[in-house]
Design a protein around this motif. Structure first.
Motif, PDB file in Angstrom:
ATOM      1  N   GLU B 177       0.945  -1.165  -0.079  1.00 53.25           N
ATOM      2  CA  GLU B 177       0.057  -0.078   0.115  1.00 53.25           C
ATOM      3  C   GLU B 177       0.795   1.209  -0.052  1.00 53.25           C
ATOM      4  O   GLU B 177       0.338   2.256  -0.561  1.00 53.25           O
ATOM      5  N   GLU B 178       1.790   1.294   0.832  1.00 49.53           N
ATOM      6  CA  GLU B 178       2.644   2.422   0.765  1.00 49.53           C
ATOM      7  C   GLU B 178       3.754   2.663  -0.238  1.00 49.53           C
ATOM      8  O   GLU B 178       4.639   1.568  -0.356  1.00 49.53           O
ATOM      9  N   ALA B 179       3.782   3.488  -0.813  1.00 50.96           N
ATOM     10  CA  ALA B 179       4.842   3.674  -1.682  1.00 50.96           C
ATOM     11  C   ALA B 179       6.207   4.440  -1.206  1.00 50.96           C
ATOM     12  O   ALA B 179       6.660   5.409  -1.369  1.00 50.96           O
ATOM     13  N   THR B 180       6.802   3.411  -0.608  1.00 50.23           N
ATOM     14  CA  THR B 180       8.174   3.870  -0.045  1.00 50.23           C
ATOM     15  C   THR B 180       9.250   2.800  -0.458  1.00 50.23           C
ATOM     16  O   THR B 180       8.954   1.555  -0.410  1.00 50.23           O
ATOM     17  N   ASN B 181      10.476   3.330  -0.851  1.00 54.10           N
ATOM     18  CA  ASN B 181      11.437   2.202  -1.150  1.00 54.10           C
ATOM     19  C   ASN B 181      12.732   2.310  -0.134  1.00 54.10           C
ATOM     20  O   ASN B 181      13.723   1.713  -0.277  1.00 54.10           O
ATOM     21  N   SER B 182      12.334   3.249   1.037  1.00 54.67           N
ATOM     22  CA  SER B 182      13.410   3.310   1.957  1.00 54.67           C
ATOM     23  C   SER B 182      13.395   2.019   2.766  1.00 54.67           C
ATOM     24  O   SER B 182      12.450   1.598   3.583  1.00 54.67           O
ATOM     25  N   ILE B 183      14.688   1.257   2.713  1.00 56.33           N
ATOM     26  CA  ILE B 183      14.866  -0.129   3.396  1.00 56.33           C
ATOM     27  C   ILE B 183      14.900   0.413   5.003  1.00 56.33           C
ATOM     28  O   ILE B 183      14.420  -0.120   5.865  1.00 56.33           O
ATOM     29  N   ALA B 184      15.607   1.593   5.154  1.00 53.49           N
ATOM     30  CA  ALA B 184      15.732   1.989   6.662  1.00 53.49           C
ATOM     31  C   ALA B 184      14.363   2.130   7.276  1.00 53.49           C
ATOM     32  O   ALA B 184      14.136   1.571   8.214  1.00 53.49           O
ATOM     33  N   HIS B 185      13.546   2.961   6.677  1.00 53.97           N
ATOM     34  CA  HIS B 185      12.287   3.242   7.141  1.00 53.97           C
ATOM     35  C   HIS B 185      11.354   1.728   7.460  1.00 53.97           C
ATOM     36  O   HIS B 185      11.023   1.534   8.485  1.00 53.97           O
ATOM     37  N   VAL B 186      11.527   0.777   6.223  1.00 47.25           N
ATOM     38  CA  VAL B 186      10.439  -0.424   6.691  1.00 47.25           C
ATOM     39  C   VAL B 186      11.296  -1.293   7.586  1.00 47.25           C
ATOM     40  O   VAL B 186      10.601  -1.790   8.532  1.00 47.25           O
ATOM     41  N   LEU B 187      12.305  -1.286   7.794  1.00 47.21           N
ATOM     42  CA  LEU B 187      13.025  -1.988   8.775  1.00 47.21           C
ATOM     43  C   LEU B 187      12.733  -1.516   9.974  1.00 47.21           C
ATOM     44  O   LEU B 187      12.119  -2.123  11.099  1.00 47.21           O
ATOM     45  N   GLU B 188      12.753  -0.320  10.187  1.00 51.86           N
ATOM     46  CA  GLU B 188      12.613   0.340  11.645  1.00 51.86           C
ATOM     47  C   GLU B 188      11.283   0.462  12.132  1.00 51.86           C
ATOM     48  O   GLU B 188      10.909   0.245  12.999  1.00 51.86           O
ATOM     49  N   TRP B 189      10.357   0.596  11.026  1.00 53.06           N
ATOM     50  CA  TRP B 189       8.797   1.015  11.304  1.00 53.06           C
ATOM     51  C   TRP B 189       7.906  -0.177  11.219  1.00 53.06           C
ATOM     52  O   TRP B 189       6.672  -0.230  11.457  1.00 53.06           O
ATOM     53  N   HIS B 190       8.135  -0.890  10.246  1.00 54.80           N
ATOM     54  CA  HIS B 190       7.648  -2.244   9.702  1.00 54.80           C
ATOM     55  C   HIS B 190       8.000  -3.344  10.231  1.00 54.80           C
ATOM     56  O   HIS B 190       7.138  -4.279  10.818  1.00 54.80           O
ATOM     57  N   TYR B 191       9.245  -3.642  10.318  1.00 58.03           N
ATOM     58  CA  TYR B 191       9.775  -4.941  10.679  1.00 58.03           C
ATOM     59  C   TYR B 191      10.182  -5.206  11.960  1.00 58.03           C
ATOM     60  O   TYR B 191       9.871  -6.355  12.652  1.00 58.03           O
ATOM     61  N   LEU B 192      10.957  -4.303  12.551  1.00 60.97           N
ATOM     62  CA  LEU B 192      11.734  -4.283  13.996  1.00 60.97           C
ATOM     63  C   LEU B 192      10.534  -4.424  14.994  1.00 60.97           C
ATOM     64  O   LEU B 192      10.792  -5.215  15.825  1.00 60.97           O
ATOM     65  N   PRO B 193       9.380  -3.617  14.788  1.00 59.07           N
ATOM     66  CA  PRO B 193       8.402  -3.728  15.859  1.00 59.07           C
ATOM     67  C   PRO B 193       7.912  -5.245  15.752  1.00 59.07           C
ATOM     68  O   PRO B 193       7.395  -5.740  16.882  1.00 59.07           O
ATOM     69  N   MET B 194       8.201  -6.154  15.018  1.00 59.34           N
ATOM     70  CA  MET B 194       7.855  -7.602  15.032  1.00 59.34           C
ATOM     71  C   MET B 194       8.487  -8.150  16.143  1.00 59.34           C
ATOM     72  O   MET B 194       7.868  -9.033  16.864  1.00 59.34           O
ATOM     73  N   LEU B 195       9.586  -7.765  16.643  1.00 59.36           N
ATOM     74  CA  LEU B 195      10.379  -8.545  17.538  1.00 59.36           C
ATOM     75  C   LEU B 195       9.538  -8.034  18.865  1.00 59.36           C
ATOM     76  O   LEU B 195       9.384  -8.983  19.786  1.00 59.36           O
ATOM     77  N   LEU B 196       9.261  -6.743  19.193  1.00 57.86           N
ATOM     78  CA  LEU B 196       8.324  -6.637  20.415  1.00 57.86           C
ATOM     79  C   LEU B 196       7.043  -7.130  20.404  1.00 57.86           C
ATOM     80  O   LEU B 196       6.693  -7.819  21.354  1.00 57.86           O
ATOM     81  N   VAL B 197       6.297  -7.202  19.203  1.00 55.90           N
ATOM     82  CA  VAL B 197       5.021  -7.967  19.171  1.00 55.90           C
ATOM     83  C   VAL B 197       5.232  -9.558  19.512  1.00 55.90           C
ATOM     84  O   VAL B 197       4.265  -9.984  20.157  1.00 55.90           O
ATOM     85  N   GLY B 198       6.501 -10.147  18.930  1.00 49.95           N
ATOM     86  CA  GLY B 198       6.430 -11.361  19.189  1.00 49.95           C
ATOM     87  C   GLY B 198       6.798 -11.455  21.060  1.00 49.95           C
ATOM     88  O   GLY B 198       6.078 -12.601  21.449  1.00 49.95           O
ATOM     89  N   ILE B 199       7.221 -10.755  21.606  1.00 50.22           N
ATOM     90  CA  ILE B 199       7.468 -10.918  23.145  1.00 50.22           C
ATOM     91  C   ILE B 199       5.952 -10.622  23.590  1.00 50.22           C
ATOM     92  O   ILE B 199       5.301 -11.146  24.516  1.00 50.22           O
ATOM     93  N   ILE B 200       5.200  -9.660  22.834  1.00 48.87           N
ATOM     94  CA  ILE B 200       3.815  -9.432  23.366  1.00 48.87           C
ATOM     95  C   ILE B 200       2.867 -10.764  23.336  1.00 48.87           C
ATOM     96  O   ILE B 200       2.298 -11.380  24.089  1.00 48.87           O
ATOM     97  N   GLY B 201       3.169 -11.434  22.182  1.00 54.96           N
ATOM     98  CA  GLY B 201       2.721 -12.848  21.659  1.00 54.96           C
ATOM     99  C   GLY B 201       2.738 -13.853  22.792  1.00 54.96           C
ATOM    100  O   GLY B 201       1.885 -14.531  23.009  1.00 54.96           O
ATOM    101  N   LEU B 202       4.162 -13.824  23.289  1.00 53.25           N
ATOM    102  CA  LEU B 202       4.489 -14.950  24.148  1.00 53.25           C
ATOM    103  C   LEU B 202       3.549 -14.654  25.352  1.00 53.25           C
ATOM    104  O   LEU B 202       2.952 -15.831  25.862  1.00 53.25           O
ATOM    105  N   TRP B 203       3.476 -13.592  25.858  1.00 55.64           N
ATOM    106  CA  TRP B 203       2.706 -13.010  27.171  1.00 55.64           C
ATOM    107  C   TRP B 203       1.370 -13.487  26.975  1.00 55.64           C
ATOM    108  O   TRP B 203       0.590 -14.067  27.815  1.00 55.64           O
ATOM    109  N   LEU B 204       0.764 -13.157  25.795  1.00 52.79           N
ATOM    110  CA  LEU B 204      -0.610 -13.106  25.496  1.00 52.79           C
ATOM    111  C   LEU B 204      -0.990 -14.787  25.123  1.00 52.79           C
ATOM    112  O   LEU B 204      -2.012 -15.063  25.816  1.00 52.79           O
TER     113      LEU B 204
END
Lengths: 177, 211
Positions: B177-204
């Motif tokens: 959906e989002e027209a961006t090619n910046s890998i730094a942006h997608v890593l920081e705001w799309h994919y790295l939060p997955m790590l935090l979300v994984g921890i939330i998933g463990l708790w959930l």
């Protein structure tokens, strides 16, 4: 009993055949009991965990569809409940643990010698938790040393001292009230 | 032993006919189909990125999407197997998400190196994480509801996989959906939060999948 027989019993149980289900649970008890006895010290613990496992098997029986061996499914539940038991048991044990620094001073003291007489606080002692009451009774009425109490009760000497210390703390609190 | 015999009698007395849980591989197919349909309808509503046709000719973008899809699919399969006490006796498959995460990390490292000179960063930042999180709520609710019907003996890991499946679905949608090619942006705001979300998933998982 062969694995195939267990699967067939479970198949019938899922269809609502109560006799097959009872037979399956009995057979499950038979093969799980040695598994639990190897891992638990007390006979009553084995029975408690076994009951938990049977209840869990009952709750989760819809997750068995007859397309795979029965025993690994039952053992997975058994292992899970056994871990639960250990978690609870050791968690509880740690919650009740006393910091060593808290009792350091009294460990050096002979716990069997005290300024008060047994008879004067007998009523309070009897109201203590059973184990603590027995320990204080042995120490103060029968004059046993901590080591002798430990031998008689199948406990470690340090555990007797800790229990006695706890009992004294409780008694002091009660007597100060 | 008498009380055990009593318990057996009582449980047998309660034994009504029971319908066995659905085969986990069918459940997995259902979940992946649902995720695909969800992304499709979300894109219909939000619209896709205007350079999508061009990006679909970029091998690294295809690799990124393929590894993300692999991660979502493997997380769904793992969660589905983990909802059975014995992992449906397919114990090794439940660790497939680790392999998919490793593949994804390699692809993103290559993408990072190829993004040279770096593409311009978009003006927004945390809004992407928020959008993914919001879009993943529905799949997350649906997968946890489904998992709770079974009896997981690995609740924490099942929770991690359930949340990865949901968040990964949201991440696929946003990447299309989002027209961006910046890998730094997608890593920081799309994919790295997955790590935090994984921890939330463990708790959930530990909270919601108790039985």
């Amino acid at each position: 009993m062969k694995e195939a027989d267990l699967e067939s019993l479970m198949g019938k149980a899922l269809e609502g055949d109560r006799q097959s289900y009872a037979e399956l649970l009995r057979e499950t008890t038979r093969f799980l009991k040695p598994y639990l006895s190897l891992r638990l010290r007390e006979e009553h613990e084995v029975d408690d965990v076994l009951q938990e496992i049977l209840l869990s098997i009952h709750k989760a029986r819809h997750t068995y569809d007859g397309n795979r061996p029965y025993k690994p499914w039952a053992y997975a539940i058994a292992k899970f409940r056994l871990q639960d038991h250990f978690r609870f048991h050791y968690g509880d044990y740690l919650r009740q643990a006393v910091e060593l620094s808290e009792i350091e001073e009294s460990l050096a003291e002979p716990v069997t010698e005290n300024a008060f007489s047994y008879e004067s606080i007998r009523g309070e002692i009897e109201r203590l938790p059973e184990k603590q009451a027995v320990i204080l009774t042995l120490i103060h009425r029968e004059g046993c040393t901590a080591r002798e109490v430990a031998e008689r009760m199948g406990m470690k000497e340090s555990a007797v001292k800790v229990a006695a210390h706890r009992a004294y703390k409780l008694l002091r609190k009660k007597l100060e009230e | 032993m008498e009380s055990i015999e009593d318990l057996i009698e009582s449980l047998a007395g309660d034994a009504e006919p029971v319908r066995p849980a659905r085969n986990p591989f069918l459940t997995w197919l259902k979940w992946t189909g649902m995720a695909a349909a969800y992304v499709f309808f979300a894109l219909l509503i939000s619209g896709h990125r205007n350079d999508l046709a061009e990006r679909l000719h970029s091998p690294i973008f295809i690799a990124e999407m393929a590894s993300l899809v692999f991660m979502v699919c493997s997380a769904a399969l793992s969660a589905s197997l983990l909802s059975f006490p014995d992992l449906y006796q397919r114990g090794r498959i439940v660790y497939l998400p680790l392999l998919s995460a490793a593949c994804f990390a390699v692809v993103m490292m290559v993408a990072w190196r190829l993004d040279n000179p770096p593409s311009p960063l978009p003006v927004h930042s945390y809004q992407c994480t928020l959008s993914i999180a919001l879009l993943s709520l529905l799949p997350m609710f649906s997968i946890f509801r489904s998992l709770r019907k079974n009896a997981s003996t690995h609740a924490g890991w099942a929770g991690v996989n359930a949340v990865l499946y949901a968040f990964g679905t949201g991440a696929i949608w946003l990447r299309l959906e989002e027209a961006t090619n910046s890998i730094a942006h997608v890593l920081e705001w799309h994919y790295l939060p997955m790590l935090l979300v994984g921890i939330i998933g463990l708790w959930l998982g530990k909270k919601l999948l108790k039985w």
